[in-house]
Scaffold this motif. Structure first.
Motif, PDB file in Angstrom:
ATOM      1  N   GLU A 183       0.894  -1.296  -0.047  1.00 63.18           N
ATOM      2  CA  GLU A 183       0.048  -0.040   0.198  1.00 63.18           C
ATOM      3  C   GLU A 183       0.917   1.326   0.155  1.00 63.18           C
ATOM      4  O   GLU A 183       1.721   1.249   0.888  1.00 63.18           O
ATOM      5  N   THR A 184       0.438   2.227  -0.969  1.00 60.71           N
ATOM      6  CA  THR A 184       1.164   3.470  -1.056  1.00 60.71           C
ATOM      7  C   THR A 184       0.382   4.829  -1.209  1.00 60.71           C
ATOM      8  O   THR A 184      -0.952   4.335  -1.660  1.00 60.71           O
ATOM      9  N   GLU A 185       0.753   5.885  -0.949  1.00 65.42           N
ATOM     10  CA  GLU A 185       0.184   7.108  -1.341  1.00 65.42           C
ATOM     11  C   GLU A 185       1.201   7.922  -1.993  1.00 65.42           C
ATOM     12  O   GLU A 185       2.222   8.216  -1.509  1.00 65.42           O
ATOM     13  N   ALA A 186       0.651   8.719  -2.995  1.00 66.59           N
ATOM     14  CA  ALA A 186       1.381   9.811  -3.873  1.00 66.59           C
ATOM     15  C   ALA A 186       0.961  11.091  -3.211  1.00 66.59           C
ATOM     16  O   ALA A 186      -0.292  11.645  -2.824  1.00 66.59           O
ATOM     17  N   TYR A 187       1.927  11.820  -3.066  1.00 70.98           N
ATOM     18  CA  TYR A 187       1.882  13.451  -2.707  1.00 70.98           C
ATOM     19  C   TYR A 187       2.822  14.108  -3.711  1.00 70.98           C
ATOM     20  O   TYR A 187       3.736  13.797  -3.999  1.00 70.98           O
ATOM     21  N   LEU A 188       2.034  15.022  -4.306  1.00 72.49           N
ATOM     22  CA  LEU A 188       2.288  16.006  -5.460  1.00 72.49           C
ATOM     23  C   LEU A 188       2.716  17.178  -5.312  1.00 72.49           C
ATOM     24  O   LEU A 188       2.292  18.034  -6.029  1.00 72.49           O
ATOM     25  N   GLY A 189       3.697  17.464  -4.239  1.00 65.36           N
ATOM     26  CA  GLY A 189       4.335  18.772  -4.035  1.00 65.36           C
ATOM     27  C   GLY A 189       3.396  19.895  -4.221  1.00 65.36           C
ATOM     28  O   GLY A 189       2.480  19.998  -3.635  1.00 65.36           O
ATOM     29  N   SER A 190       3.696  20.894  -4.900  1.00 67.85           N
ATOM     30  CA  SER A 190       3.181  22.184  -5.088  1.00 67.85           C
ATOM     31  C   SER A 190       1.679  22.461  -5.744  1.00 67.85           C
ATOM     32  O   SER A 190       1.048  23.412  -5.521  1.00 67.85           O
ATOM     33  N   SER A 191       1.412  20.992  -6.224  1.00 64.94           N
ATOM     34  CA  SER A 191      -0.129  20.995  -6.692  1.00 64.94           C
ATOM     35  C   SER A 191      -1.090  20.218  -5.908  1.00 64.94           C
ATOM     36  O   SER A 191      -2.220  19.943  -6.237  1.00 64.94           O
ATOM     37  N   ASP A 192      -0.576  19.871  -4.507  1.00 66.70           N
ATOM     38  CA  ASP A 192      -1.189  19.186  -3.883  1.00 66.70           C
ATOM     39  C   ASP A 192      -1.330  19.546  -2.478  1.00 66.70           C
ATOM     40  O   ASP A 192      -0.422  19.368  -1.681  1.00 66.70           O
ATOM     41  N   PRO A 193      -2.378  20.210  -1.955  1.00 71.41           N
ATOM     42  CA  PRO A 193      -2.778  20.959  -0.589  1.00 71.41           C
ATOM     43  C   PRO A 193      -2.401  19.905   0.371  1.00 71.41           C
ATOM     44  O   PRO A 193      -2.049  20.317   1.653  1.00 71.41           O
ATOM     45  N   ALA A 194      -2.687  18.779   0.170  1.00 75.36           N
ATOM     46  CA  ALA A 194      -2.335  17.795   1.292  1.00 75.36           C
ATOM     47  C   ALA A 194      -1.020  17.333   1.322  1.00 75.36           C
ATOM     48  O   ALA A 194      -0.597  16.721   2.486  1.00 75.36           O
ATOM     49  N   ALA A 195      -0.049  17.610   0.522  1.00 78.11           N
ATOM     50  CA  ALA A 195       1.401  17.323   0.728  1.00 78.11           C
ATOM     51  C   ALA A 195       2.011  18.609   1.759  1.00 78.11           C
ATOM     52  O   ALA A 195       1.483  19.704   1.707  1.00 78.11           O
TER      53      ALA A 195
END
Length: 191
Positions: free
Chosen positions: A40-52
């Motif tokens: 199981e993994t999750e992606a976090y997308l830097g400046s375009s992702d408020p959750a990162a």
DNA sequence: TGCCTGATTGCCT
DNA sequence: GGCAATCAGGCAA
């Protein structure tokens, strides 16, 4: 199985999140070697992702997230828990993939001791659980998965038709984005 | 300097 | 399903 190269982590972050599934994550410590298959993994997308964490730019905490791909971003949260990510995308981007769950493979007795729990299905079924089971600590922040000796990644990606997608867990911002990936039917995923 | 919140977990009802 | 534990980061003042 071909050894991983830096190029693996330079693929689109979502692709890395998918292809990390099936690989074995190994840690070495004085207590011995522990390992498990990433399920199981999750992606976090830097400046375009408020959750990162990296959304609002680089800070002392997120420095490694903006650093070299293929390194470990380890952070402390909720006053007691630690989580492990793999940095992706070119330096300066701020992307990373959170490792959320493993199927324990070797060193299970060591993991049971560290976790103070015996049930194999609850040993690594969460981001903070696997960190504790593998003996990962904040000092591993910035460690290189390619050249480091503490943390290693080996093996082959699972077939992509065995990968399922869902929204990420435990976040409030961008909560609808389908950026969580896991191996269909695995009994070792979180929750 | 102070306040609020969080990429969680485990125990309690 | 609800909530406490426990504290560093980030932002307002």
């Amino acid at each position: 199985m071909a050894p991983l190269t830096r190029a693996f982590f330079l693929q689109p972050t979502i692709e890395v999140a998918r292809q990390l599934l099936g690989l074995t994550l190994i840690t070495k410590s004085p207590a011995g070697e522990t390992s498990g298959v990433i399920v199981e993994t999750e992606a976090y997308l830097g400046s375009s992702d408020p959750a990162a964490h990296s959304y609002r730019g680089e800070t002392p905490r997120t420095k490694t997230m903006f650093g070299e791909p293929g390194r470990a971003y380890v952070y402390f949260t909720y006053g007691m828990h630690t989580c492990l990510n793999v940095v992706t995308a070119p330096s300066g981007t701020g992307d990373a993939v959170l490792i959320r769950a493993l199927e324990p493979t070797t060193g299970i007795d060591i993991m049971q001791r560290r976790r103070q729990r015996d049930d194999i299905h609850r040993l690594c079924s969460g981001p903070a659980k696997l960190v504790q089971a593998l003996g990962v600590t904040l000092t591993d922040n910035g460690q290189d998965f390619l050249s480091g000796s503490r943390l290693r990644l080996v093996g082959d990606s699972v077939e992509q038709d065995r990968v399922a997608v869902s929204p990420r867990i435990g976040i409030k911002k961008a909560a609808d984005l389908p950026l969580r990936f896991f191996i269909k039917g695995s009994k070792f995923v979180s929750r």
